[in-house]
Design an enzyme around this catalytic site. Sequence first.
Site, short mmCIF file in Angstrom:
data_model
loop_
_atom_site.label_atom_id
_atom_site.label_comp_id
_atom_site.label_asym_id
_atom_site.label_seq_id
_atom_site.Cartn_x
_atom_site.Cartn_y
_atom_site.Cartn_z
N CYS A 178 -2.05 13.62 9.53
CA CYS A 178 -2.57 14.54 10.64
C CYS A 178 -1.43 14.78 11.82
O CYS A 178 -0.66 13.68 11.85
CB CYS A 178 -3.98 14.52 10.92
SG CYS A 178 -4.30 13.07 12.06
N CYS A 198 -0.93 11.30 13.59
CA CYS A 198 -0.07 10.34 13.35
C CYS A 198 1.15 10.64 13.95
O CYS A 198 1.80 9.50 14.24
CB CYS A 198 -0.04 10.34 11.73
SG CYS A 198 -1.69 10.20 10.78
N CYS A 252 37.05 -7.34 -12.57
CA CYS A 252 36.56 -8.36 -12.48
C CYS A 252 35.60 -8.62 -11.34
O CYS A 252 35.15 -7.65 -10.60
CB CYS A 252 37.56 -9.41 -12.33
SG CYS A 252 38.06 -9.41 -10.51
N ASP A 284 -6.83 -12.40 -6.27
CA ASP A 284 -7.85 -11.45 -5.98
C ASP A 284 -9.05 -11.70 -7.20
O ASP A 284 -8.87 -11.64 -8.32
CB ASP A 284 -7.42 -9.87 -6.06
CG ASP A 284 -8.33 -9.12 -5.50
OD1 ASP A 284 -8.85 -7.95 -5.82
OD2 ASP A 284 -9.18 -9.45 -4.21
N ASP A 310 -4.67 -5.93 -8.51
CA ASP A 310 -3.91 -4.94 -9.02
C ASP A 310 -3.29 -4.01 -8.15
O ASP A 310 -3.25 -4.26 -6.84
CB ASP A 310 -5.19 -3.98 -9.45
CG ASP A 310 -6.03 -3.19 -8.58
OD1 ASP A 310 -7.25 -3.47 -8.30
OD2 ASP A 310 -5.35 -2.42 -7.76
N CYS A 319 36.46 -7.13 -7.96
CA CYS A 319 36.34 -5.49 -7.69
C CYS A 319 34.83 -5.17 -7.33
O CYS A 319 34.61 -4.35 -6.35
CB CYS A 319 36.30 -4.63 -9.16
SG CYS A 319 38.04 -5.01 -9.94
N ASP A 367 -4.70 -3.93 -3.85
CA ASP A 367 -4.18 -4.81 -3.05
C ASP A 367 -2.61 -4.59 -2.71
O ASP A 367 -2.17 -5.68 -2.44
CB ASP A 367 -4.33 -6.15 -4.16
CG ASP A 367 -5.73 -6.27 -4.65
OD1 ASP A 367 -5.85 -6.76 -5.81
OD2 ASP A 367 -6.67 -6.11 -3.82
#
Lengths: 62, 804
Positions: free
Chosen positions: B17, B20, B85, B491, B690, B88, B694
């Site tokens: 919003c 922010c 090589c 967790d 997960d 480069c 997390d």
Amino acid sequence: MAKDLVCNMEVDEKTAKYKTIYQGKYYYFCAPGCKKSFETNPQKYISGNLSSQSCTCGHDQC
Amino acid sequence: MSPENKKITLNIGGMSCINCSLTIEKALSKLNGVIHATVNFAAEKAIIEYNSDIVDQKAIENTITEAGYRVIHEKIMLQIGGMSCVNCAQTIEKALNSKEGVYYATVNFATEKVSVEYNAEQVSLAGIKKIIQDLGYQVIEPEKTVEDAEGKERQRHVQRLKILLAASVALTIPIILLMLFPVLPMQQNNILLFILATPVQFIVGWTFYVGAYKGLRNKTANMDTLIAMGTSTAWLYSTAVTFAPSIFPGADVFFDTATMIMSFILLGKLLDAIAKGRTSEAIRKIMGLQAKTARVIRRGEEQEIPIEDVLVGDIVVVRPGEKIPVDGIVTEGYSAIDEKVITGESIPVEKKSGDIVVGATMNKTGVLKFKATKVGKDTVLAQIISMVEDALSSKAPIQRLADIASGYFVPTIIITATLSAFAWYFIFGETFIFALTVFIAVLIVACPCALGLATPTAIMVGVGKGAENGILIKNGETLEAAYKLQTIVFDKTGTLTKGEPEVTDVIPTETFKEDQLLLLAAIAEKNSEHPLGEAIVKKAKEKGLRNDEPDVFNALPGYGVEVEHKEVRILLGNRKLMEANSLDIGAFDVKMRGLEEEGKTAMLLAVDNQLAGLIAVADTLKEHSAEAVRTLQQMGLEVVMITGDNQRTANAIARQVSVNCVLSEVLPSEKATEIKRLQSEGKVVAMVGDGINDAPALAQANIGIAVGSGTDVAIETGDIVLIKNDLRDVVVAIQLSRATMKKIRQNLFWAFFYNIVLVPLAAGAFYPILHVLFDPVYAAAAMASSSVTVVTNASFLRRFKPKI
């Protein structure tokens, strides 16, 4: 009457729709945005770092 | 605007919003050195004017991320042609990294790809391409779909090398024979040799001259420089001897040396290219999982079209036994789908209207019609492939050391060769030929390529092996971190446990009935996203209770929920919630403790400030959790469990999995902080969770391991993504990462060792003892074998077997 610490609006605890608990105490808000802001960084609002702008959360209760 | 003032535009994500944008503006304005900051919420952009003497872009971006928002970086991967090589690769990297707006550019010489992270507001994709092209390399347009463009290019390269090698050998053999058994008198013999050797030098050897020239243009010297210098010296000297024999009376020609050198080096390059092709097999296998065609319904007709032509919104038809071509949502039909590719589950999943289907999974029993939601590069499969590709083009930090070394390497060799030759000629008084031999030998034996190949080859095999087994490792930094890992945090809910809690006990107070209690709780948790809440709603549904939605709902993180329904206030949560409302729970405290000691989570319910009862929910551990934890502990790692659950429940579960260290009652927003705290103790920490809930903790950890999905969110947040839901994969992932890191170290050792031993040898350091000079031909063989050793050693990693 309680105060929404995020935007400084006055909120009636008995009818407030948005609330949360932090460190055992209830806090009340005027809009979901303010509640979310508080929950993300509670210390910021409790330590008196009040924003000087008016509530721009976009709701019709202020 | 004074010269030190800069103005930049950044793309911002995560703003919900206007508030922010104001928050960000304020945070930026407070930053010392920022003159003016404007954030446009609608456009999602921030424009910042700042004094570059006081503050830099990094500090500005950090301020924004600390405020809780994201600065959006563009990431792209391009295929580069014309690199001969490692030097480069470094030249391109340096040029890109010095461009303002580019955060990070890595070039992987082995895969011939560059990975660039940049700010689209400061530099454009076209700008990046131009930088690469201006250096003299080509940008090969990325293919529209995940087709095997890389494989085709590689095959072309191998073909070319085979032809060059054949030509070189075809001419070298007669040269050797002629040198050993001269059929003509010396002068004419030499001319014949000249005729045979010159095409090899200039046609076969043209690639080396081109490579050396490119290096020169970019002010660097590379392996091609060494080879061009070495072979040209031999050729020039031999030509002089042939056509002006009076200058070097009775001297031998070196034509065989030059051509044999070329042949060996080409052989080395060919073996390199073949080995590289094999290690890309893992990706090719995954790519092969994609369907080639799809059946869509357009204008009422069913047509079969190539998969690249499927559009978002198309209705796709899949018959039994066919592969789902793209991601979508089922519109019609009912079937079971084998999703092993994405989830590792071998039991087919039932799909009906409204369910999501994923491309590359196999349709088993019925006909399905679905609407395509993601096609091409946006499908889950494409994202997995992209992640693996990114990993392959990443670098382990240890590689950067090798890169710096190889930058100085070639000039050092040239100096060494020259000085040694001079020393032998002028100081030790050896013959001109002696000095010349030393010069050529040193130039040829030095191999900077092995240094450059050491890491990428190992990473390719390691990451590829992981990908084959459902373990997606994102980058080289992860490998190094795994090597240094000390602590691993799991967790609880959804990671150690199945994440499918069930209600086990419903205990009302005297004034309430069981079903009444359950219904009140279900109303409170009606729209809950929390697994505990979902368990309650499920149980109420099973009992046929009518579950209404509450009028007012408030989630109270760390305490529970508070809802209002039909003028009644319901509280559902932990002891702290009751305390905050000054409610005494009395005898229920003991009841709670008993259930918690069984590893259950107990929730208290109060209605209009009167305790109504308690509901206990239990979540079962995953089958292999305990085994995985024990193996990790045996490997010497500290295993920690982190959860929002109360202490008693958490400890009870921890006991069941043999975890000694428990962090309980941690709020979701605090998980990342806990990881930080462990890190501040000096530990290297991995977090297993997960990818969705997390995310911040996974990001904070040194290694974030996302378990149990091939979803795009997991891929975004995890450093390692485990496709299967089996925690044993965590053990395998760490073991594999460590094995890969070991391989990298081995390779770097060999690369350094070869050079450190052979260069002095070629310079004649052991001549006084051995009385034999190092023939440049052997130098070529040794040099080719050093890069072959590195590549072969890396491929041994394919034999890796997990110990669990």
